[in-house]
Design a protein around this motif. Structure first.
Motif, PDB file in Angstrom:
ATOM      1  N   SER A   1      92.137  -7.211  32.634  1.00 33.65           N
ATOM      2  CA  SER A   1      91.180  -6.154  33.288  1.00 33.65           C
ATOM      3  C   SER A   1      90.348  -6.533  32.118  1.00 33.65           C
ATOM      4  N   PHE A   2      89.017  -6.602  32.435  1.00 30.76           N
ATOM      5  CA  PHE A   2      87.680  -6.074  31.476  1.00 30.76           C
ATOM      6  C   PHE A   2      87.513  -4.892  31.230  1.00 30.76           C
ATOM      7  N   GLY A   3      87.752  -4.445  30.233  1.00 31.17           N
ATOM      8  CA  GLY A   3      87.502  -3.307  30.035  1.00 31.17           C
ATOM      9  C   GLY A   3      88.029  -1.955  30.562  1.00 31.17           C
ATOM     10  N   GLY A   4      88.033  -1.546  31.502  1.00 30.84           N
ATOM     11  CA  GLY A   4      88.911  -0.505  32.559  1.00 30.84           C
ATOM     12  C   GLY A   4      88.338  -1.379  33.736  1.00 30.84           C
ATOM     13  N   VAL A   5      88.111  -1.996  33.841  1.00 28.43           N
ATOM     14  CA  VAL A   5      87.923  -2.975  35.259  1.00 28.43           C
ATOM     15  C   VAL A   5      88.957  -4.108  35.829  1.00 28.43           C
ATOM     16  N   GLU A   6      90.127  -3.985  36.784  1.00 27.59           N
ATOM     17  CA  GLU A   6      91.000  -4.338  36.801  1.00 27.59           C
ATOM     18  C   GLU A   6      90.076  -5.691  37.806  1.00 27.59           C
ATOM     19  N   ALA A   7      89.813  -6.781  37.314  1.00 32.34           N
ATOM     20  CA  ALA A   7      89.411  -8.036  37.679  1.00 32.34           C
ATOM     21  C   ALA A   7      90.590  -9.210  38.614  1.00 32.34           C
ATOM     22  N   VAL A   8      91.548  -8.775  38.184  1.00 31.80           N
ATOM     23  CA  VAL A   8      92.767  -9.433  39.216  1.00 31.80           C
ATOM     24  C   VAL A   8      94.197  -8.753  38.879  1.00 31.80           C
TER      25      VAL A   8
ATOM     26  N   GLY B   1      87.022 -13.968  49.766  1.00 31.84           N
ATOM     27  CA  GLY B   1      86.583 -12.506  49.561  1.00 31.84           C
ATOM     28  C   GLY B   1      84.837 -12.219  49.318  1.00 31.84           C
ATOM     29  N   PRO B   2      84.853 -10.512  48.925  1.00 25.88           N
ATOM     30  CA  PRO B   2      83.645 -10.191  48.678  1.00 25.88           C
ATOM     31  C   PRO B   2      83.011 -10.395  47.253  1.00 25.88           C
ATOM     32  N   ASN B   3      81.600 -10.285  47.228  1.00 20.63           N
ATOM     33  CA  ASN B   3      81.333 -10.860  45.912  1.00 20.63           C
ATOM     34  C   ASN B   3      81.928  -9.495  45.031  1.00 20.63           C
ATOM     35  N   GLY B   4      82.357 -10.210  43.518  1.00 23.85           N
ATOM     36  CA  GLY B   4      83.353  -9.370  42.626  1.00 23.85           C
ATOM     37  C   GLY B   4      84.890  -8.957  43.189  1.00 23.85           C
ATOM     38  N   ALA B   5      85.030  -9.623  44.137  1.00 19.00           N
ATOM     39  CA  ALA B   5      86.330  -9.479  44.516  1.00 19.00           C
ATOM     40  C   ALA B   5      87.724 -10.190  42.920  1.00 19.00           C
ATOM     41  N   GLY B   6      86.996 -10.848  42.209  1.00 12.77           N
ATOM     42  CA  GLY B   6      87.770 -11.358  41.305  1.00 12.77           C
ATOM     43  C   GLY B   6      88.510 -13.246  41.210  1.00 12.77           C
ATOM     44  N   LYS B   7      88.078 -13.683  42.194  1.00 15.17           N
ATOM     45  CA  LYS B   7      87.914 -15.333  42.749  1.00 15.17           C
ATOM     46  C   LYS B   7      87.356 -16.292  41.419  1.00 15.17           C
ATOM     47  N   THR B   8      86.135 -15.825  40.615  1.00 12.34           N
ATOM     48  CA  THR B   8      85.854 -16.502  39.780  1.00 12.34           C
ATOM     49  C   THR B   8      86.581 -17.052  38.870  1.00 12.34           C
ATOM     50  N   THR B   9      86.976 -14.761  38.247  1.00 16.79           N
ATOM     51  CA  THR B   9      87.865 -15.085  37.157  1.00 16.79           C
ATOM     52  C   THR B   9      89.214 -15.604  37.957  1.00 16.79           C
ATOM     53  N   CYS B  10      90.044 -15.608  38.755  1.00 18.67           N
ATOM     54  CA  CYS B  10      90.953 -16.741  39.225  1.00 18.67           C
ATOM     55  C   CYS B  10      91.218 -17.821  38.404  1.00 18.67           C
TER      56      CYS B  10
ATOM     57  N   PHE C   1      81.815 -25.616  38.396  1.00 17.89           N
ATOM     58  CA  PHE C   1      81.514 -24.074  38.363  1.00 17.89           C
ATOM     59  C   PHE C   1      80.526 -23.380  39.252  1.00 17.89           C
ATOM     60  N   GLN C   2      80.758 -21.848  39.690  1.00 20.98           N
ATOM     61  CA  GLN C   2      79.767 -21.101  40.339  1.00 20.98           C
ATOM     62  C   GLN C   2      77.997 -21.659  40.020  1.00 20.98           C
ATOM     63  N   ILE C   3      78.248 -21.578  38.931  1.00 22.39           N
ATOM     64  CA  ILE C   3      76.738 -21.747  38.100  1.00 22.39           C
ATOM     65  C   ILE C   3      76.811 -23.046  37.470  1.00 22.39           C
TER      66      ILE C   3
ATOM     67  N   ASP D   1      84.233 -23.924  42.103  1.00 18.34           N
ATOM     68  CA  ASP D   1      84.081 -22.328  42.653  1.00 18.34           C
ATOM     69  C   ASP D   1      82.476 -22.039  43.364  1.00 18.34           C
ATOM     70  N   GLU D   2      82.986 -21.750  44.811  1.00 22.72           N
ATOM     71  CA  GLU D   2      81.177 -22.072  45.490  1.00 22.72           C
ATOM     72  C   GLU D   2      80.460 -23.404  45.297  1.00 22.72           C
ATOM     73  N   PRO D   3      81.411 -24.492  46.300  1.00 23.25           N
ATOM     74  CA  PRO D   3      80.777 -25.600  45.507  1.00 23.25           C
ATOM     75  C   PRO D   3      79.315 -25.455  46.185  1.00 23.25           C
TER      76      PRO D   3
ATOM     77  N   GLU E   1      83.945 -20.144  48.599  1.00 21.38           N
ATOM     78  CA  GLU E   1      83.040 -20.701  50.207  1.00 21.38           C
ATOM     79  C   GLU E   1      82.628 -19.357  50.587  1.00 21.38           C
ATOM     80  N   HIS E   2      81.845 -18.846  50.456  1.00 21.17           N
ATOM     81  CA  HIS E   2      80.959 -17.411  50.826  1.00 21.17           C
ATOM     82  C   HIS E   2      80.529 -17.721  52.508  1.00 21.17           C
ATOM     83  N   ASP E   3      80.202 -19.034  53.049  1.00 21.31           N
ATOM     84  CA  ASP E   3      80.111 -19.720  54.190  1.00 21.31           C
ATOM     85  C   ASP E   3      81.668 -19.686  55.266  1.00 21.31           C
TER      86      ASP E   3
HETATM   87  N1  LIG Z   1      83.163 -11.358  31.265  1.00 19.69           N
HETATM   88  C1  LIG Z   1      83.335 -10.507  31.972  1.00 19.69           C
HETATM   89  N2  LIG Z   1      83.210  -8.661  31.528  1.00 19.69           N
HETATM   90  C2  LIG Z   1      83.393  -8.464  31.660  1.00 19.69           C
HETATM   91  N3  LIG Z   1      83.819  -8.134  33.690  1.00 19.69           N
HETATM   92  C3  LIG Z   1      83.823  -9.223  34.250  1.00 19.69           C
HETATM   93  C4  LIG Z   1      83.512 -10.408  33.371  1.00 19.69           C
HETATM   94  N4  LIG Z   1      83.657 -11.525  34.733  1.00 19.69           N
HETATM   95  C5  LIG Z   1      83.832 -11.316  35.415  1.00 19.69           C
HETATM   96  N5  LIG Z   1      83.609  -9.983  35.915  1.00 19.69           N
HETATM   97  C6  LIG Z   1      84.429  -8.522  36.293  1.00 19.69           C
HETATM   98  O1  LIG Z   1      85.534  -8.329  36.876  1.00 19.69           O
HETATM   99  C7  LIG Z   1      84.936  -9.000  38.745  1.00 19.69           C
HETATM  100  C8  LIG Z   1      85.366  -9.732  39.256  1.00 19.69           C
HETATM  101  O2  LIG Z   1      83.837 -10.540  38.869  1.00 19.69           O
HETATM  102  P1  LIG Z   1      84.307 -12.166  39.622  1.00 19.69           P
HETATM  103  O3  LIG Z   1      83.650 -12.964  39.157  1.00 19.69           O
HETATM  104  O4  LIG Z   1      86.058 -13.054  39.795  1.00 19.69           O
HETATM  105  O5  LIG Z   1      84.539 -12.103  40.777  1.00 19.69           O
HETATM  106  P2  LIG Z   1      83.954 -13.597  42.784  1.00 19.69           P
HETATM  107  O6  LIG Z   1      84.690 -12.663  42.967  1.00 19.69           O
HETATM  108  O7  LIG Z   1      84.088 -14.741  41.688  1.00 19.69           O
HETATM  109  O8  LIG Z   1      82.361 -13.151  42.614  1.00 19.69           O
HETATM  110  P3  LIG Z   1      81.137 -13.500  43.514  1.00 19.69           P
HETATM  111  O9  LIG Z   1      81.494 -14.243  44.677  1.00 19.69           O
HETATM  112  O10 LIG Z   1      79.926 -13.089  42.700  1.00 19.69           O
HETATM  113  O11 LIG Z   1      81.091 -14.664  42.217  1.00 19.69           O
HETATM  114  C9  LIG Z   1      83.555  -7.860  38.614  1.00 19.69           C
HETATM  115  O12 LIG Z   1      83.777  -7.170  39.192  1.00 19.69           O
HETATM  116  C10 LIG Z   1      82.884  -8.711  37.100  1.00 19.69           C
HETATM  117  O13 LIG Z   1      81.851  -7.696  37.149  1.00 19.69           O
END
Ligand SMILES: Nc1ncnc2c1ncn2[C@@H]1O[C@H](COP(=O)(O)OP(=O)(O)OP(=O)(O)O)[C@@H](O)[C@H]1O
Ligand SMILES: [Mg+2]
Lengths: 638, 252
Positions: B12-19, B36-45, B84-86, B169-171, B202-204
């Motif tokens: 979780s980040f703050g209150g947001v449950e990312a994964v 998964g859509p943007n912000g789904a938590g892929k990069t966090t995984c 890395f994604q970036i 991550d999004e190669p 991958e988004h494509d």
């Molecule tokens: N360092 C961080 N601090 C706070 N919130 C974060 C942080 N990293 C990610 N988040 C939040 O966690 C959630 C998941 O983010 P993540 O980057 O894992 O998504 P994603 O699936 O990779 O999205 P995308 O397709 O846009 O790359 C999002 O709501 C994002 O705003």
């Protein structure tokens, strides 16, 4: 009895904390909005004291007679307030004349430019008020003392104790109850956002500078009744202030207050600690007041790298955006370079002893500069306190002579060891930070080394230094010593260069370019940086050792802030991102300084102006500038 | 034994449950797409598997070994390469030197103080670059490359230490569609030939359905579907997520 003196010391600490807080909060507010670490903040403090001195003297006593009883009070406090205001106006002038032009420069250059201002203010103060220490008037009505637990305690100190929290309260009201204050807070959080809202940034920045400078000026003016004024006030407070802002967290006023309390109380309590003896040398805690600040800072930074109430800063780049690719020089260029170096090295021998002595100094500074460049360029860590390691090397030689009557060889071997150990110790903390925090921390470390050598009279001779540090008989001749120094310095510089192109140097650069990628391919970035820091300190120590035997003596000034900044100027002058830059920078700058010092008494001010102009004109350094020109010229020709 | 086994990973980040409570496994030679859509938590995984982030809960096992909360460099040494994604490359080095850097680290030569780094393992680096079609640009500065080319360099770097697991991550972000299929096709061939397990996002969707052996779908931090491509394509929940977020799904 112990309890009584403890209470008194605690009160003393509170009084000192107020001044520290005023200066630190000003620095913090300016940084919060403009992202500039204002080195000249100590100068504002010093100016505040001197201006208050003049004003409180110049105001005719009779003019205030009409106010009766109140007259002297109005005269004194009016003088203090006016002084703060005058300093605020000086702050505005500086903001408009210099800083406004460099808001987009790399932050190191900003720090450097503000150091140029320090030099100018120093000489201006010298010119206006003279070199003697001045004693100011005492505050009317507060000349006496009260008795607290049977101990005398000056009334004026009580007032100072109250001023700290009072100013904190006023600042809080300003930031939370006025539109302007809200804007400042918003700008601290997100500058672009505020700009996008259509706020006139220029006015905001200028206003913030007025406030910050006036706070520092007030802090200085309030010292009038309790301290003699001297020309070292600026740099001696700035080290403490840097510690306070780093501990409190940059940009946080409340953090600054907490940290000021913490540091000032600790320093006050140190005065009570009994002296102790190590190896027959008495060490008085009372004199080593910077050490507890160091310990506190170290502890805070380990737990909270951005200070008590600070927030993480985006890591800052030493130079501009993209670093150019470092390539090996072509064999032909290498030959030309080595030939030029050899010619330069032999040339001075054709002239007299004086030239040889200057050339020796230049050779030593080439090595010192190369050592700093090593961590600044490939390492991306801008040390603002590299003189610490230069000084440790010099003192290693001094101590070897003083205590063991050791021959030169022993001294020169001991120099890199002591400096390297210092680098290992301080580097361990340093590599945990980045950007301005890192710069401020290294500066604070250098101040600690300075205070140790300055204050431990018994060990290091204090201000008098250590004399009689002469080379062995065979190397007494100036030309022989020159040959020795040149050989060692060129060897050291080339070795550093070799390391930059070796895997270790690449690993260091990898950590600078992208710590994320570096860690993801197995590089322990911190450890690489740490060892690089120690290596750099070690080479600086060799330079310091050679310098000690050249001068025949060792003084605390070798460790002083100006020495550190000189080194920085040499690196930046040469260009951070070129490997030959430090050599060019050291030769040009050392020569320049030498000429200036001979030409004018106010060479510091001239140097300050030169630094500022350089920052404005060549943000990429001389060698970098030449390289770009060369590439453009070649590109145009092809 | 799975190459990568993830159990109930949480962050979780703050209150947001990312994964939240994410579990999956990747086998040797398998291409697993995490979509998964943007912000789904892929990069966090990815960051929790790679060591860049410390999970709040759950375990990560690599080749039977618990690697949860290990630093990235230790995880890399065990045989996990990542992109890395970036993109993250060394801007002050050439393309070849970027790959050489990984080779130097792999061979334990980072602490060498004397040899010229740029001459060490150069042929090997060029061979790796040739695999991703970048050998012609070996001596250019990494900072001047097109984004798609940077992604290729990252792949070469990630392959340098013969990993058992690749995290991508999004190669293919920043590449033209044809180029994307090509690169992932190449990745797939390398992975199958060497038995490398690949986890990629991958988004494509064309790329995903063409290359993935299996797909897992993440939405708001939770796994909502898992299975072979046709199965996932037919999944109601998945379709809703993608239609709901406005992305095209399947694209046909
Ligand atoms: N360092 C961080 N601090 C706070 N919130 C974060 C942080 N990293 C990610 N988040 C939040 O966690 C959630 C998941 O983010 P993540 O980057 O894992 O998504 P994603 O699936 O990779 O999205 P995308 O397709 O846009 O790359 C999002 O709501 C994002 O705003
Ligand atoms: Mg992502």
């Amino acid at each position: 009895m112990v309890v009584n003196s403890l209470v008194i010391q605690l009160l003393n600490g509170l009084a000192s904390a107020s001044a520290l807080f005023l200066v630190a909060s000003g620095l913090s507010i300016i940084f919060g909005v403009t992202r500039i670490v204002n080195f000249a903040h100590g100068s504002f403090y010093m100016l505040g004291a001197y201006v208050a001195f003049s004003i409180t003297r110049a105001l005719p006593v009779e003019a205030f007679d009409v106010l009766g009883e109140l007259g002297p009070h109005v005269r004194f406090w009016g003088g203090i307030a006016t002084a703060a205001l005058v300093v605020g106006l000086v702050g505005i002038a500086i903001e408009i004349a210099v800083l406004r032009r460099i808001y987009h420069a790399p932050e190191l250059f900003q720090l450097l430019a503000t150091f140029g201002i320090v030099l100018i203010v120093q000489d201006a103060t010298l010119a206006i008020w003279g070199p003697e220490n001045l004693v100011g008037p005492r505050a009317p009505g507060l000349r006496g003392a009260v008795y607290i637990l049977d101990q005398r305690f000056p009334q004026y100190e009580l007032l100072l104790i109250a001023i700290g929290p009072a100013m904190l309260g006023l600042l809080w009201l300003l930031f939370h109850r006025t539109r302007w204050g809200t804007l400042v807070r918003a700008a601290t959080l997100d500058r672009e956002m505020v700009a996008a809202l259509g706020v006139d940034q220029r006015k905001l920045f200028t206003g913030v500078f007025l406030l910050g400078a006036a706070l520092a000026g007030l802090g200085g003016a309030l010292q009038l009744p309790r301290e003699t004024l001297n020309l070292q006030m600026d740099l001696s407070i700035i080290a403490d202030v840097f510690v306070v802002t780093v501990v409190g967290g940059m940009g946080s006023v409340v953090g600054a207050y907490l940290a000021a309390l913490l540091i000032a109380e600790l320093q006050a309590l140190m005065l009570l600690a009994p002296p102790f003896t190590i190896a027959g040398i008495e060490i008085a805690f009372a004199k080593l007041t910077l050490i507890p600040s160091f310990l506190v800072m170290a502890a805070v930074l380990i737990v909270r790298p951005y200070g008590l109430l600070g927030r993480p800063q985006a890591a800052a780049r030493v130079a501009g955006a993209a670093e150019p690719v470092l390539r090996l020089a072509t064999p032909e260029l290498t030959r030309i370079g080595l030939a030029a170096l050899a010619a330069l090295a032999l040339l001075p021998l054709a002239f007299g002893d004086y030239t040889v002595a200057v050339a020796t100094e230049i050779a030593i500074f080439v090595l010192f500069t190369a050592s700093l460049h090593f961590i600044m360029g490939p390492g991306g860590m801008a040390s603002f306190g590299h003189a610490a390691y230069f000084g440790l090397g010099a003192y290693a030689c001094g101590l070897a002579v003083k205590y063991w009557a050791a021959p030169m060889g022993v001294g020169l071997a001991f120099a890199p060891v002591l400096a390297g150990l210092g680098g290992l110790l301080f580097g361990w903390f340093t590599v945990r930070l980045s950007g301005v925090y890192l710069a401020m921390l290294t500066l604070a470390f250098a101040q600690i080394v300075w205070s140790i050598v300055f204050q431990s009279d018994a060990l290091t001779g204090g201000d008098n230094g250590i004399r009689g540090v002469w080379p062995d008989e065979w190397a007494r001749d100036k030309a022989v010593y020159y040959a020795l120094a040149v050989a060692l310095c060129i060897a050291g510089t080339l070795l550093l260069r070799r390391i930059i192109y070796a895997p270790f140097g690449y690993a260091l650069r990898a950590g600078r370019d992208s710590p994320l990628r570096a860690e993801a391919i197995g590089i322990d970035v911190r450890r690489v940086q740490w060892i690089a820091f120690a290596v750099s300190a070690l080479f600086a120590g060799i330079a310091g050792g050679l310098f000690a035997y050249l001068k025949g003596s060792v003084f605390p000034t070798y460790v002083s802030i100006p020495k550190s900044v000189d080194a920085l100027v040499r690196v930046l002058l040469g260009g951070v991102q070129t490997v030959s830059g430090p050599i060019v920078g050291a030769i040009v700058f050392t020569g320049l300084e030498e000429q200036l010092a001979r030409a004018t008494e106010y060479w510091r001010a001239v140097l300050g102006v030169v630094i500022i102009l350089l920052v404005l004109a060549f943000p990429e350094g001389l060698a970098g500038f030449a390289q770009r020109r060369w590439e453009r010229w070649r590109g145009g020709g092809e | 034994m799975s190459v990568l086994l993830v159990e109930s990973l949480r962050k979780s980040f703050g209150g947001v449950e990312a994964v939240a409570e994410v579990s999956f496994a990747v086998e040797a030679g398998e291409m697993l797409a995490l979509i998964g859509p943007n912000g789904a938590g892929k990069t966090t995984c990815f960051n929790m598997v790679g060591g860049q982030l410390r999970p709040d809960g759950g375990r990560v096992h690599f080749a039977g070994r618990d690697i949860t909360s290990m630093p990235p460099r230790a995880i890399w040494r065990l045989g996990v390469g990542r992109t890395f994604q970036i993109t993250a490359t060394f801007g002050s080095m050439t393309v070849a030197e970027n790959v050489q850097m990984a080779l130097l680290s792999h061979r334990g030569r980072l602490w060498n103080w004397w040899p010229r780094a740029t001459r060490l393992y150069r042929e090997e680096a060029i061979r790796l670059l040739a695999q991703v079609g970048m050998e012609d640009q070996a001596d250019r500065a990494c900072s001047v490359l097109a984004y798609g080319d940077l992604k290729r360099v990252e792949l070469a770097v990630a392959l340098a230490h013969d990993p058992k697991l690749l995290l991508m991550d999004e190669p293919t972000a920043g590449m033209a569609p044809a180029e994307r299929i090509g690169l992932m096709d190449l990745t797939g061939r390398i992975a199958r030939a060497r038995g490398i397990a690949v986890l990629f996002t991958e988004h494509d969707m064309d790329v995903v359905f063409a290359q993935a052996d299996r797909i897992i779908v993440l939405n708001r931090g939770r796994l909502i579907a898992e299975g072979a491509p046709p199965q996932v394509r037919a999944d109601r929940a998945v379709q809703e997520v993608y239609l709901g977020s406005g992305s095209t799904f399947g694209g046909h």
